[in-house]
Design a protein around this motif. Structure first.
Motif, PDB file in Angstrom:
ATOM      1  N   GLU A 147     121.457  70.859  45.101  1.00 49.53           N
ATOM      2  CA  GLU A 147     122.253  71.028  46.314  1.00 49.53           C
ATOM      3  C   GLU A 147     122.171  69.791  47.215  1.00 49.53           C
ATOM      4  OE1 GLU A 147     124.419  73.235  47.299  1.00 49.53           O
ATOM      5  OE2 GLU A 147     124.217  74.513  45.540  1.00 49.53           O
ATOM      6  N   ILE A 148     121.009  69.166  47.279  1.00 50.82           N
ATOM      7  CA  ILE A 148     120.875  67.942  48.075  1.00 50.82           C
ATOM      8  C   ILE A 148     121.769  66.845  47.512  1.00 50.82           C
ATOM      9  CG2 ILE A 148     119.292  66.059  48.678  1.00 50.82           C
ATOM     10  CD1 ILE A 148     117.046  68.181  48.822  1.00 50.82           C
ATOM     11  N   ILE A 149     121.737  66.662  46.204  1.00 51.13           N
ATOM     12  CA  ILE A 149     122.533  65.598  45.573  1.00 51.13           C
ATOM     13  C   ILE A 149     124.024  65.854  45.756  1.00 51.13           C
ATOM     14  CG2 ILE A 149     123.163  64.552  43.367  1.00 51.13           C
ATOM     15  CD1 ILE A 149     120.239  65.008  42.485  1.00 51.13           C
ATOM     16  N   GLY A 150     124.456  67.072  45.475  1.00 48.10           N
ATOM     17  CA  GLY A 150     125.883  67.384  45.609  1.00 48.10           C
ATOM     18  C   GLY A 150     126.382  67.198  47.018  1.00 48.10           C
ATOM     19  N   THR A 151     125.598  67.634  48.000  1.00 48.19           N
ATOM     20  CA  THR A 151     126.018  67.503  49.389  1.00 48.19           C
ATOM     21  C   THR A 151     125.957  66.059  49.849  1.00 48.19           C
ATOM     22  OG1 THR A 151     125.057  69.693  49.763  1.00 48.19           O
ATOM     23  CG2 THR A 151     125.751  68.463  51.703  1.00 48.19           C
ATOM     24  N   PHE A 152     124.977  65.315  49.367  1.00 50.52           N
ATOM     25  CA  PHE A 152     124.920  63.885  49.677  1.00 50.52           C
ATOM     26  C   PHE A 152     126.222  63.204  49.250  1.00 50.52           C
ATOM     27  CE2 PHE A 152     124.258  59.490  48.506  1.00 50.52           C
ATOM     28  CZ  PHE A 152     123.573  58.970  49.596  1.00 50.52           C
ATOM     29  N   VAL A 153     126.667  63.485  48.042  1.00 55.73           N
ATOM     30  CA  VAL A 153     127.922  62.893  47.558  1.00 55.73           C
ATOM     31  C   VAL A 153     129.082  63.287  48.469  1.00 55.73           C
ATOM     32  CG1 VAL A 153     129.589  62.856  45.661  1.00 55.73           C
ATOM     33  CG2 VAL A 153     127.133  62.773  45.164  1.00 55.73           C
ATOM     34  N   LEU A 154     129.172  64.562  48.791  1.00 57.74           N
ATOM     35  CA  LEU A 154     130.258  65.048  49.632  1.00 57.74           C
ATOM     36  C   LEU A 154     130.300  64.316  50.969  1.00 57.74           C
ATOM     37  CD1 LEU A 154     132.493  67.203  50.250  1.00 57.74           C
ATOM     38  CD2 LEU A 154     130.666  68.579  51.262  1.00 57.74           C
ATOM     39  N   VAL A 155     129.191  64.323  51.704  1.00 59.13           N
ATOM     40  CA  VAL A 155     129.185  63.786  53.067  1.00 59.13           C
ATOM     41  C   VAL A 155     129.279  62.258  53.057  1.00 59.13           C
ATOM     42  CG1 VAL A 155     127.885  63.664  55.223  1.00 59.13           C
ATOM     43  CG2 VAL A 155     127.928  65.796  53.912  1.00 59.13           C
TER      44      VAL A 155
END
Length: 248
Positions: A147-155
């Motif tokens: 979840e950290i990695i996916g959200t990092f990419v998004l933001v």
């Protein structure tokens, strides 16, 4: 934050969650026209839900996601959350409140639209899966990392969009969400948004859903904490990168 901005963020998040949980319901629940449509259908459905939500919430800057709010707050290259909305604790909490309200209402709207199919669906896990994410392999530490990695990419990429001459706006963010889902969504169902999971999970807990089973609160912290950390890291790291100024 003005009332108009609060309402815009609420309705944008409502649209995101109504359409996003709606595509999951269409794929997961018994007897629907889209039953067993597959994960890629879910990816595209969520992307188009973002597309609609961003347009509806244009006045608020269309965060629709507290991880985005946190990322913009951490990023010193921007002075405001949205035009006329200062970065401060009160406004950050107002964004979170609007996003939570909109997400709960969106999930309720999805339940109303699919009421007969929720009643017909025999598996409580499929019902919960409409409202919230869950891991393919339950390991809280690794689920959190995903979840950290996916959200990092998004933001991080959203911040990059603001500084590049793409001119694509909502479409660019929608395609980004489709890409994240297809690439990184397999392990946890890619919440990448605390409000995508927490608000609908609250709705699942209080709605009179036939045979709904547990709301799985033991996992609920992962899709909240992971996206907040990912958004924070993205906002900070983005300050190390110089993005070109859009052409006039």
């Amino acid at each position: 934050m003005s009332l108009e901005v609060f309402v815009a963020e609420t309705f944008g998040t409502f649209m995101l969650l109504l359409l996003g949980t709606g595509v999951v319901a269409n794929v997961a629940l018994a007897g629907t026209k889209g039953n067993n449509g597959g994960f890629l259908m879910v990816n595209f459905g969520w992307g188009l839900a973002v597309f609609a939500g961003v347009y509806v919430a244009a006045l608020s800057g269309a965060h629709l996601n507290f991880a985005v709010t946190v990322g913009l707050w951490a990023n010193g290259d921007t002075a405001e959350f949205a035009p006329g909305v200062d970065k401060n604790v009160v406004n950050a909490l107002a964004y979170f409140a609007a996003q939570m309200l909109g997400s709960i209402l969106g999930a309720v709207g999805c339940w109303l639209a699919y009421k007969q199919h929720f009643d017909a669906e025999p598996d409580p896990a499929n019902k919960l899966g409409v409202f919230s994410t869950g891991p393919a392999i339950r390991n809280y530490g690794w689920n959190l990392v995903t979840e950290i990695i996916g959200t990092f990419v998004l933001v991080f990429v959203i911040i990059a969009f603001a500084g590049t001459p793409s001119g694509l706006g909502p479409l660019a963010v929608a395609l980004l969400v489709v890409g994240i889902g297809a690439s990184l969504g397999g392990p946890t169902g890619y919440a990448i948004n605390p409000n995508r999971d927490l608000g609908p999970r609250v709705a699942h807990a209080f709605l009179p859903i036939k045979g709904k089973g547990s709301s799985d609160w033991s996992y609920a912290w992962v899709p909240v904490v992971g996206p907040v950390i990912g958004g924070l890291l993205a906002g900070l790291v983005a300050m190390l990168v110089t993005f070109p100024t859009p052409a006039a």
